[in-house]
Design a protein around this motif. Structure first.
Motif, short mmCIF file in Angstrom:
data_model
loop_
_atom_site.label_atom_id
_atom_site.label_comp_id
_atom_site.label_asym_id
_atom_site.label_seq_id
_atom_site.Cartn_x
_atom_site.Cartn_y
_atom_site.Cartn_z
N ALA A 169 -27.56 17.36 -42.93
CA ALA A 169 -28.16 18.13 -44.01
C ALA A 169 -29.65 17.84 -44.16
O ALA A 169 -30.40 18.68 -44.67
CB ALA A 169 -27.43 17.85 -45.32
N PHE A 170 -30.07 16.66 -43.72
CA PHE A 170 -31.49 16.29 -43.83
C PHE A 170 -32.15 16.19 -42.45
O PHE A 170 -33.17 15.53 -42.29
CB PHE A 170 -31.64 14.98 -44.59
N GLY A 171 -31.56 16.86 -41.48
CA GLY A 171 -32.16 16.90 -40.15
C GLY A 171 -31.47 15.99 -39.16
O GLY A 171 -30.59 15.21 -39.49
N LEU A 172 -31.90 16.11 -37.92
CA LEU A 172 -31.30 15.35 -36.82
C LEU A 172 -31.87 13.93 -36.76
O LEU A 172 -33.03 13.71 -37.14
CB LEU A 172 -31.58 16.05 -35.49
N PRO A 173 -31.10 12.99 -36.22
CA PRO A 173 -31.68 11.67 -35.91
C PRO A 173 -32.78 11.83 -34.86
O PRO A 173 -32.80 12.81 -34.11
CB PRO A 173 -30.49 10.88 -35.35
N GLU A 174 -33.66 10.86 -34.82
CA GLU A 174 -34.82 10.97 -33.93
C GLU A 174 -34.44 11.17 -32.47
O GLU A 174 -35.02 12.03 -31.78
CB GLU A 174 -35.70 9.72 -34.07
N GLU A 175 -33.48 10.42 -31.98
CA GLU A 175 -33.11 10.53 -30.56
C GLU A 175 -32.59 11.92 -30.24
O GLU A 175 -32.92 12.49 -29.20
CB GLU A 175 -32.06 9.47 -30.21
N GLU A 176 -31.76 12.49 -31.13
CA GLU A 176 -31.22 13.83 -30.89
C GLU A 176 -32.32 14.88 -31.01
O GLU A 176 -32.35 15.85 -30.24
CB GLU A 176 -30.09 14.13 -31.87
N PHE A 177 -33.23 14.70 -31.96
CA PHE A 177 -34.34 15.65 -32.09
C PHE A 177 -35.17 15.69 -30.82
O PHE A 177 -35.59 16.76 -30.36
CB PHE A 177 -35.22 15.29 -33.29
N LEU A 178 -35.43 14.53 -30.24
CA LEU A 178 -36.23 14.48 -29.01
C LEU A 178 -35.50 15.17 -27.86
O LEU A 178 -36.14 15.79 -27.00
CB LEU A 178 -36.54 13.03 -28.64
N VAL A 179 -34.16 15.10 -27.86
CA VAL A 179 -33.39 15.83 -26.84
C VAL A 179 -33.58 17.33 -27.04
O VAL A 179 -33.80 18.08 -26.08
CB VAL A 179 -31.90 15.45 -26.91
N VAL A 180 -33.49 17.80 -28.29
CA VAL A 180 -33.71 19.22 -28.59
C VAL A 180 -35.10 19.64 -28.14
O VAL A 180 -35.28 20.68 -27.48
CB VAL A 180 -33.52 19.50 -30.10
N LEU A 181 -36.11 18.85 -28.50
CA LEU A 181 -37.49 19.17 -28.14
C LEU A 181 -37.64 19.27 -26.63
O LEU A 181 -38.24 20.22 -26.10
CB LEU A 181 -38.44 18.11 -28.71
N ARG A 182 -37.09 18.29 -25.92
CA ARG A 182 -37.22 18.28 -24.46
C ARG A 182 -36.57 19.52 -23.84
O ARG A 182 -37.15 20.17 -22.97
CB ARG A 182 -36.57 17.01 -23.91
N CYS A 183 -35.38 19.86 -24.32
CA CYS A 183 -34.64 20.99 -23.73
C CYS A 183 -35.31 22.32 -24.06
O CYS A 183 -35.42 23.19 -23.20
CB CYS A 183 -33.20 20.98 -24.24
N VAL A 184 -35.75 22.49 -25.31
CA VAL A 184 -36.39 23.75 -25.70
C VAL A 184 -37.71 23.93 -24.95
O VAL A 184 -38.01 25.02 -24.45
CB VAL A 184 -36.62 23.79 -27.23
N VAL A 185 -38.49 22.88 -24.85
CA VAL A 185 -39.77 22.96 -24.14
C VAL A 185 -39.54 23.30 -22.66
O VAL A 185 -40.23 24.15 -22.09
CB VAL A 185 -40.56 21.65 -24.28
N ALA A 186 -38.55 22.63 -22.03
CA ALA A 186 -38.28 22.89 -20.62
C ALA A 186 -37.79 24.32 -20.41
O ALA A 186 -38.21 25.01 -19.46
CB ALA A 186 -37.24 21.90 -20.10
N GLY A 187 -36.89 24.78 -21.29
CA GLY A 187 -36.39 26.15 -21.17
C GLY A 187 -37.48 27.18 -21.38
O GLY A 187 -37.58 28.16 -20.63
N MET A 188 -38.33 26.96 -22.39
CA MET A 188 -39.42 27.91 -22.66
C MET A 188 -40.44 27.89 -21.53
O MET A 188 -41.01 28.93 -21.19
CB MET A 188 -40.10 27.55 -23.98
N ASN A 189 -40.67 26.75 -20.95
CA ASN A 189 -41.61 26.67 -19.83
C ASN A 189 -41.11 27.51 -18.65
O ASN A 189 -41.90 28.19 -17.98
CB ASN A 189 -41.79 25.21 -19.41
#
Length: 718
Positions: free
Chosen positions: A104-124
């Protein structure tokens, strides 16, 4: 059941539904492999043919691990509806993850970094193939779990996608309104006529909203009543947003707009990551396309974050854990500057312990030489500055627990239970963090006390050695014999030096006594720290909170089922009322356990810890002063011993000369019989001279030990 030539599915296995298609879980008829099939409805065929085939064409040219794979394009047997057969992601979407009360208050840091990595790679990959998605949102980012249990996120739903280069524009409108760029929102949602064309940067806006949502659990732009109820204010918030702001909110009807330039305190991301992320959000959530970053800069800045390593640093002076993001090729000097930015401790004042031992960081080496750290096993930072530890500041979870409405309203009750359970999970996380913080405080201080005790022992050894040699010299009768030689100025000087050595011996004796007292004080403090750590380990508050959360979750699941039903029977309604009462009692117990067993104990421990920390600082300063005194005494004693040795040499030489002259002036018979007193005195003087030389050598050696202790980082007390 429905099928194509190779795949079979049941219409009850619905995974998602949109305006033009539905997605189902299906199986390969031959292998039984699970897949996702996207079945287009009648409305989809009203679109121009080139729009209908655009999704097929886009998916066929894409091939990346962070984009859902297209396996085949088939048709149903009877109606000949087009079907896309795609990779099945068993863990739902990012939206499903964020809708869980746990997040409810967002993802843990490690999981957020996984999301960031995957979204950036997919968008690239999309940009490399000249594709604009046009509907980026958490619901279109699917999640699956890899072979090693890791999350993998993949972009999906390319129904709105089209090929578009960086300098091209489009005028058609697609997307989900909360994630739409304001220019598209104005036309698609507010239905205002405008002739603007849109570029690829509209995807960046959607990515910014998605990343904010993932980091905080909420949308960045929220008018009073919600985005769907107050569309004009929603548009105002996004278009009037000041430069640098990353969120805007209207708290009351017709109230002012409030802007935020940072992520909320309830966010689980560390300040180290927030400092890197917030500038990116500020520059892609920019309404004017000319001011918004392009994809090249977005990829460069996000890649810079993703290529960094995290060094966990616990600051003893603040009682805070920091995540310091640095590149492995950066120097340790750069790492120390980053630590300074987060802690305020200047590089020259930074001293580190790791696993109970002082860690020497050479500024010119690369950061890859820093030991591998974790949140539970960080570098422990000690600074010379004595200050009151602030500890972790946090929002009381009780402020985020809503109350049930008196009447039975399954939709409202579900929403209330979800919010309260989310606050319960937040309380559980905070309780774990506070308890871990106490453990790191006490453990780090205990290690430092142990180092001070080791330093005290070394100082005591050096002091005792110096005292031993001085005592053996000053207590000998041979020195008194030298003092018995009349009317020689050297004898007077020797007596003065002997008196000074006695004074130095007294100073060293007082130093020795003071070090012993300090050692006793440190031993008592060490015992207190061990006792406090035992109390932390015995704390059961987390288990109490976890038990409440588990029971609340059972009721929440029942409320989730109830809201999907048209109504409740009488008996079901009575049970529902009882569940509301029980849920409220559990929430009250949970908050009470957090506030009384966790928060109050944590703040009390900070006060005690601050007192102990100041005591350690004072003790360290005291040991340093003693070390300086011992070093000064040794230096002065060394000089006095050297002078005394020279005087004894001179006296011995003079006595020999006097004896020789006396022998030459006496008759031959008496020359053969020298005075026994003179002979003994000469022998004593020579022996004492040799003893003084040895003592001077030992004092020199002591001074070298003291100097080495003062230079070596493993001896912080000197």
């Amino acid at each position: 059941m429905q099928s194509t030539a190779n795949y079979l599915w049941h219409t009850g296995d619905l995974l998602g539904q949109g305006a033009t298609a539905s997605v189902y879980k299906a199986r390969n008829k031959k292998s039984g492999e699970l897949v996702a099939v996207k079945v287009f409805n009648a409305a989809s065929y009203l679109r121009p043919h080139e729009v209908q085939v655009r999704e097929f064409e886009v998916l066929r040219k894409l091939n990346h691990q962070n984009i859902v794979k297209l396996f085949a394009v088939e048709e149903t047997g009877a109606s000949h509806q087009k079907v896309l057969v795609m990779e099945y992601c068993s863990s739902g979407s990012l939206l499903n993850v964020l809708e869980s009360p746990e997040h409810a208050f967002g993802l843990p840091e490690e999981e957020f970094l996984v999301v960031l990595r995957c979204v950036v790679a997919g968008m690239n990959h999309l940009r490399e193939n000249g594709v604009v998605h046009r509907d980026i949102k958490p619901g279109n980012i699917m999640r699956l779990v890899g072979d090693q249990g890791q999350s993998i996120y993949k972009l999906t739903d390319f129904g709105a996608a089209r090929e578009l280069e960086d300098d091209e524009k489009f005028v058609s409108i697609y997307g989900t309104e909360e994630y739409l760029h304001p220019d598209i929102y104005e036309r698609a949602v507010l239905r205002k006529p405008q002739q603007k064309a849109f570029g690829v940067s509209v995807d960046l806006w959607s990515i910014g909203v998605t990343l904010y949502h993932a980091a905080t659990g909420n949308l960045p732009f929220i008018p009073f009543g919600g985005p769907r109820r107050n569309k004009e204010i929603m548009y105002r918030i996004t278009t009037e947003k000041p430069a640098g702001a990353i969120a805007g909110m209207q708290r009351r009807e017709n109230g002012p707009l409030e802007w935020s330039y940072s992520l909320p305190g309830t966010c689980q991301l560390s300040m180290g990551l927030q400092n890197q992320l917030v500038p990116i959000l500020a520059n892609i959530l920019e309404v004017e396309q000319t001011k918004c970053w392009g994809f090249d800069q977005f990829f460069a800045e996000t890649s810079d974050i993703l290529q960094r390593v995290v060094v966990h640093v616990f600051s003893l002076s603040q009682a805070l854990l920091h995540h310091v993001f640095v590149h492995a090729h950066n120097t340790i000097a750069i790492f120390q500057e980053a630590v300074c930015e987060q802690t305020g401790v200047a590089p020259q004042d930074q001293e580190y312990l790791f696993e109970g031992h002082l860690c020497v960081l050479e500024p010119s080496l690369s950061a890859q030489h820093i030991a591998h750290t974790t949140a539970s096993n960080p570098l422990t930072l000690f600074s010379n500055a004595s200050e009151n530890p602030t500890g972790l500041t946090f929002r009381d979870p009780a402020l985020d627990v809503p109350r049930f409405v008196p009447k039975v309203d399954v939709q409202s009750d579900y929403s209330t239970a979800k919010s309260a359970l989310g606050a319960g999970h937040q309380a559980l996380r905070l309780a774990r963090t506070l308890l871990a913080g106490q453990e790191l405080m006490l453990r780090g201080l205990y290690w430092f006390v142990e180092m001070l005790q080791a330093t005290g022992r070394k100082t005591l050894d050096v002091t005792q050695t110096a005292l031993l040699f001085l005592s053996s010299s000053l207590g000998t009768e041979r020195f008194s014999s030298a003092a018995g030689v009349p009317e020689l100025p050297e004898v007077k000087k020797a007596a003065e030096l002997r008196s000074r050595l006695q004074t130095l011996a007294e100073v060293l004796s007082r130093c020795s006594h003071s070090v012993r007292e300090t050692q006793r004080s440190l031993s008592a403090l060490s015992a207190q720290l061990v006792e406090s750590r035992d109390q932390v380990h015995a704390d059961k508050s987390i288990q109490q909170i976890q038990c409440c959360v588990d029971k609340m979750f059972v009721i929440y699941k029942q409320f989730k089922k109830s809201r999907q039903r048209p109504g409740l029977a009488y008996n079901e309604e009575q049970i529902h009322k009882l569940d509301k009462v029980n849920f409220s009692h559990l929430a009250k117990r949970l908050l009470q356990a957090f506030q009384e067993e966790c928060a109050q104990k944590y703040h009390a421990s900070l006060v005690t810890y601050g007192k102990w920390l100041r005591e350690v600082h004072e003790t360290r300063t005291h040991l340093r002063l003693i070390g300086c005194s011992v070093a000064a005494c040794n230096t002065e004693a060394q000089g006095a011993q050297e002078s005394l040795s020279k005087i004894l040499d001179l006296l011995s030489h003079q006595l020999l000369q006097d004896q020789t002259r006396s022998a030459q002036a006496s008759p031959p018979l008496t020359a053969a019989s020298p005075s026994p007193k003179s002979e003994g005195l000469i022998f004593h003087m020579q022996e004492l001279c040799e003893s003084m030389k040895l003592l001077a050598f030992d004092l020199q050696d002591n001074n070298r030990i003291i100097e080495r202790l003062s230079r070596t980082p493993s001896a912080p007390g000197i």
